[in-house]
Scaffold this motif. Structure first.
Motif, short mmCIF file in Angstrom:
data_model
loop_
_atom_site.label_atom_id
_atom_site.label_comp_id
_atom_site.label_asym_id
_atom_site.label_seq_id
_atom_site.Cartn_x
_atom_site.Cartn_y
_atom_site.Cartn_z
N TYR A 19 3.88 -14.93 -8.00
CA TYR A 19 3.54 -13.65 -9.08
C TYR A 19 2.00 -13.87 -9.36
N LEU A 20 1.56 -14.76 -9.36
CA LEU A 20 -0.16 -14.75 -9.81
C LEU A 20 -0.85 -14.37 -8.49
N GLY A 21 -0.43 -14.57 -7.40
CA GLY A 21 -1.21 -14.14 -6.07
C GLY A 21 -1.13 -12.58 -6.05
N LEU A 22 0.19 -12.18 -6.51
CA LEU A 22 0.47 -10.59 -6.27
C LEU A 22 -0.25 -9.98 -7.28
N HIS A 23 -0.29 -10.52 -8.34
CA HIS A 23 -1.03 -9.84 -9.49
C HIS A 23 -2.48 -9.78 -9.59
N GLU A 24 -3.14 -10.86 -8.62
CA GLU A 24 -4.51 -10.93 -8.34
C GLU A 24 -4.98 -9.90 -7.30
N PHE A 25 -4.01 -10.05 -6.39
CA PHE A 25 -4.58 -9.66 -4.99
C PHE A 25 -3.82 -8.25 -4.79
N GLY A 26 -2.45 -8.17 -5.10
CA GLY A 26 -1.83 -7.04 -4.80
C GLY A 26 -2.27 -5.62 -5.47
N ASN A 27 -2.58 -5.69 -6.69
CA ASN A 27 -3.03 -4.48 -7.32
C ASN A 27 -4.56 -4.18 -6.81
N ASN A 28 -5.30 -4.93 -6.47
CA ASN A 28 -6.64 -4.55 -6.17
C ASN A 28 -6.69 -3.77 -4.72
N HIS A 29 -5.46 -4.18 -3.93
CA HIS A 29 -5.53 -3.80 -2.49
C HIS A 29 -4.59 -2.51 -2.61
N PHE A 30 -3.73 -2.42 -3.43
CA PHE A 30 -2.84 -1.13 -3.02
C PHE A 30 -3.59 -0.01 -3.84
N GLN A 31 -3.86 1.15 -2.92
CA GLN A 31 -4.32 2.32 -3.45
C GLN A 31 -3.48 3.69 -2.95
N LEU A 32 -3.31 4.53 -3.80
CA LEU A 32 -2.71 5.66 -3.25
C LEU A 32 -3.70 6.66 -2.58
N PRO A 33 -3.36 7.31 -1.53
CA PRO A 33 -4.20 8.12 -0.61
C PRO A 33 -4.81 9.08 -1.53
#
Length: 239
Positions: A19-33
């Motif tokens: 959870y911590l990994g996804l919270h820290e890195f997932g949000n920062n890398h996922f972008q809408l086009p």
């Protein structure tokens, strides 16, 4: 530590780290086009600009994307509507006309779903622009808005000058639009006269187009709902 205790700790701890990994890195890398890059009229190439990455304090080159231009229309109350109302807002735009008996009621019903889901989100707005502005007076729009229980200040039904609306659809929101009666005077049926897109257009707070969705397809609108939530989360993470 017994083997059973080790397994239990693994079961409890691993999900926490995931959870911590996804919270820290997932949000920062996922972008809408972003859609519709701007083209340099002199070179014919995509425009680029320097952008500062606040996380690394470094600059790199990024594509310049088209922004929805300013516009002035009239809402269902007969009041002037300036696109400045949409400044610093996420909004969804659609095109319709009140005499339409085919796709427009389906589109408007799906936009009504968006209103229900995001009713408490003050920075999310909805606009529905008439492609039949000569017939669709503010009074006609008010009746149509009441039919779909549109909330004042949340969902705007807009009309205005055809010379404003048609270029706005074609060159602003980048969706097709035509009045067939301009080419064939024999056409009298409104459903055959006004040829417009069924697309819903998602616009971010910087006025960039972030998505096109089939407004007659519930699954497509479900995807739009999800992507609005993603966009909201992106903005929230930047505060």
């Amino acid at each position: 530590m017994t083997k059973k205790t080790g397994i239990l700790l693994t079961i409890l701890i691993v999900p926490v780290f995931l959870y911590l990994g996804l919270h820290e890195f997932g949000n920062n890398h996922f972008q809408l086009p972003r859609y519709i890059p701007e083209i340099d009229s002199t070179t014919g190439e995509v425009k680029m600009e320097k952008r500062i990455n606040p996380r690394w304090n470094e600059s790199d080159m990024d594509t310049v994307f088209f922004r929805i231009p300013p516009f002035q229309l009239t809402d269902q109350k007969g009041a002037p509507f300036s696109s400045q109302i949409l400044d610093n807002q996420i909004y969804v735009a659609s095109f319709f006309f009140t005499r339409c008996t085919t796709i427009c009621p389906k589109i408007t019903s799906q936009v009504s779903r968006l209103q229900d889901v995001f009713s408490r989100e003050d920075d999310i707005k909805l606009i529905s622009i008439s492609v039949d502005p000569k017939f669709d007076t503010p009074e006609k729009l008010a009746q149509y808005a009441h039919r779909f229980d549109a909330k004042p200040g949340k969902w705007y039904f807009l009309t205005g000058d055809k010379k404003t609306i048609y270029p706005l659809a074609l060159k602003g929101f980048h969706v097709p639009l035509a009045d067939a009666s301009e080419y064939d005077q024999a056409i009298k049926n409104p459903d055959e006269t006004f040829i417009h897109s069924e697309r819903l257009i998602l616009i971010d707070k910087e006025k960039h187009i972030r998505g096109f969705y089939n407004g007659t397809d519930k699954k497509e609108v479900d995807r739009l709902m999800m992507e609005i939530k993603v966009l909201k989360r992106i903005y929230d993470s930047e505060k």
